[in-house]
Structure formats: structure tokens, C-alpha cells
Write an enzyme that holds these catalytic residues in place. Structure first.
Site, short mmCIF file in Angstrom:
data_model
loop_
_atom_site.label_atom_id
_atom_site.label_comp_id
_atom_site.label_asym_id
_atom_site.label_seq_id
_atom_site.Cartn_x
_atom_site.Cartn_y
_atom_site.Cartn_z
N ASN A 243 -24.86 13.68 5.95
CA ASN A 243 -26.36 13.85 5.99
C ASN A 243 -27.31 13.98 4.93
O ASN A 243 -28.27 13.56 5.74
CB ASN A 243 -26.31 14.98 7.36
CG ASN A 243 -25.62 14.67 8.74
OD1 ASN A 243 -26.35 14.36 9.28
ND2 ASN A 243 -24.61 14.98 8.89
N ARG B 71 -24.65 41.31 1.98
CA ARG B 71 -25.33 40.49 2.54
C ARG B 71 -26.97 40.35 2.21
O ARG B 71 -27.19 39.22 2.58
CB ARG B 71 -24.85 40.53 3.77
CG ARG B 71 -25.25 39.29 5.21
CD ARG B 71 -24.13 38.68 5.62
NE ARG B 71 -24.41 37.24 6.03
CZ ARG B 71 -24.25 35.99 5.98
NH1 ARG B 71 -23.79 35.96 5.16
NH2 ARG B 71 -24.87 35.53 6.45
N ASN C 228 -30.45 22.11 12.34
CA ASN C 228 -29.31 21.64 12.43
C ASN C 228 -28.78 21.19 12.71
O ASN C 228 -29.55 20.38 13.71
CB ASN C 228 -28.76 23.02 12.71
CG ASN C 228 -26.80 23.21 12.93
OD1 ASN C 228 -26.97 22.49 11.58
ND2 ASN C 228 -27.15 23.41 13.92
N HIS D 35 -25.54 19.25 14.73
CA HIS D 35 -24.44 19.24 15.52
C HIS D 35 -23.84 18.57 15.39
O HIS D 35 -24.29 17.78 16.75
CB HIS D 35 -24.64 20.84 16.30
CG HIS D 35 -23.37 21.71 16.61
ND1 HIS D 35 -22.56 22.32 15.98
CD2 HIS D 35 -22.52 21.24 18.08
CE1 HIS D 35 -21.60 22.19 16.75
NE2 HIS D 35 -20.82 21.82 17.91
C1 GRF Z 1 -20.70 16.48 9.98
O1 GRF Z 1 -19.96 16.07 11.06
C2 GRF Z 1 -22.06 17.47 10.10
O2 GRF Z 1 -22.55 17.10 11.31
C3 GRF Z 1 -21.32 18.24 10.16
O3 GRF Z 1 -20.28 18.61 9.09
C4 GRF Z 1 -19.73 17.24 9.12
C5 GRF Z 1 -19.46 17.05 7.58
O4 GRF Z 1 -21.88 16.62 7.23
N1 GRF Z 1 -22.17 20.02 10.23
P1 GRF Z 1 -21.59 16.17 5.74
O5 GRF Z 1 -21.52 14.81 5.54
O6 GRF Z 1 -21.91 17.11 4.99
O7 GRF Z 1 -23.19 15.86 5.97
#
Ligand code: GRF
Length: 208
Positions: A14, A66, A108, A110
Site C-alpha cells: 500500500n 505506552r 486507515n 482495511h
Molecule cells: C493488506 O491486506 C492491508 O490491507 C493490511 O495488511 C496487508 C498488507 O499490507 N492492513 P501492505 O502490503 O503492508 O501494505
């Protein structure tokens, strides 16, 4: 120019879609200010390096509380002069203090059509395993603003993806990434960067 900081944990496909989107002009008026990973060996950090973008390892495990981690994350976001935080394959719960400081400025991606298959315990392949177990014929991905809950913030955009009879979780995950995630996340960033997408009173307003 919208300055975005992308938070990652894994392969970074992403993140790559964002990098490529800025390069190709799919995403405009946007600067990728930096990448932060809570996993030292995340390939996403290599993608950042190859794109000439500063990548930082920052993990709660490196801090005694935290609270200390929250402060460090906020300092790093401020160092990047972040306008918008983008969680892209980020498997870390964002501390409440950070969500409060960047209210309505964290988004985000999802890998399901929220409110299906989301919330605590639904991440990565687990989302697609649950979709296949339920026998849904359509799944997809959602981009939403982040609030104090898990995948509960106002929805910005969604894209549906067909589930095929022979799908394994891995095959379905790949299709959802290719056909949905890598398209709607860049679109959402471009919409925010150019004022077409905004949030007011907890409602997402999208101009034509
Ligand atoms: C993807 O399916 C994303 O939606 C989820 O983690 C998976 C890997 O994401 N949150 P990426 O290749 O690290 O962007």
C-alpha cells in the site's frame, strides 16, 4: 501541499501504491514526508529507501511505557511536519494521545467492507479467512478516518471485490489488494489533499 507520514508494519504494497501514485500524478498536491515502521525488518522500509524517503523504526517495545512511546511517535510525526497520518498495512494500535492530537487527520485502509470482518483480531490474512469461512460472495476494502476504536471511524470510501469459488485466503488477499486497496487509498489521499474529501461533525463530506 499535504504532507503525509505513512505508518507500516509489513510488505508495504500500500505504501508502494502511494509512492507510485505520487510519481504518476494519481495523487497530487501531496508530499510523502516520511515512513514509520514498528517492525525493524519490514520490507516497507526498503521501499521507502528505494524511493528516497526517510524511513524510521519506532516500536512500543523499545520504550518503557505506552506514554513514552506516544511522546516519541508524536515527536517523529512533528519532525516530519505531518498533516495527515496514513496507516497502510499498519498492525499497531495507535495510542489514544496520538489519535487525539491528530483528530480527523489519520486514515486507515482495511481489507474488508466495514462493518464486516473488522475490529479486534481482524487483520491481514485473518480478514480473508473469516470472509471465506462465512461464505460471502463479495468482499473488498475500506478507507476510513481513525478514531479511538478499532476500525470504527467514519468511512471515506469502499470498493467491492468478487469472491471466487476456489479462493484461498492468500489468493483473495491479493485480489483485494490489487483491485481495491491499491486504488482507493491513493484516491482518498488525493481527495483529502485537494479538499474534495473532508470530515465535519463526524461525517465525511465528499465534494463532486
Ligand atoms: C493488506 O491486506 C492491508 O490491507 C493490511 O495488511 C496487508 C498488507 O499490507 N492492513 P501492505 O502490503 O503492508 O501494505
Amino acid at each position: 501541499m499535504l504532507r503525509i507520514t505513512v505508518l507500516v508494519s509489513g510488505g508495504g504494497t500500500n505504501l508502494q501504491a502511494i509512492i507510485d501514485g505520487i510519481k504518476s500524478g494519481v495523487i497530487t498536491n501531496t508530499c510523502l514526508a516520511g515512513v514509520i515502521s514498528n517492525k525493524k525488518d519490514a520490507y516497507a522500509l526498503e521501499r521507502a529507501r528505494q524511493a528516497g524517503v526517510e524511513g524510521i523504526y519506532l516500536s512500543p517495545g523499545e520504550y518503557t511505557s505506552r506514554e513514552e512511546f506516544s511522546e516519541a511517535l508524536i515527536r517523529q510525526l512533528e519532525t516530519f511536519r505531518t498533516d495527515l497520518v496514513v496507516l497502510a498495512g499498519c498492525l499497531m494500535i495507535i495510542p489514544e494521545k496520538v489519535v487525539a492530537k491528530y483528530e480527523n487527520r489519520i486514515i486507515n485502509i482495511h481489507p474488508s467492507l466495514i462493518p464486516s470482518f473488522c475490529g479486534m483480531g481482524y487483520y491481514g490474512l485473518k480478514v480473508h479467512e473469516a470472509a471465506l469461512a462465512r461464505g460471502v460472495k463479495v468482499t473488498g476494502a475500506t478507507v476510513h478516518f481513525v478514531d479511538e476504536g478499532a476500525d470504527t471511524g467514519p468511512i471515506i470510501c469502499q470498493k467491492a471485490v468478487q469472491v471466487c469459488a476456489e479462493d484461498t485466503p492468500e489468493i483473495l488477499q491479493r485480489r483485494v489488494m490489487e483491485q481495491a486497496e491499491w486504488k482507493i487509498l491513493p484516491e482518498a489521499i488525493d481527495g483529502i489533499a485537494n479538499g474534495r474529501i473532508r470530515i465535519s461533525g463526524g461525517k465525511v463530506i465528499i465534494a463532486d
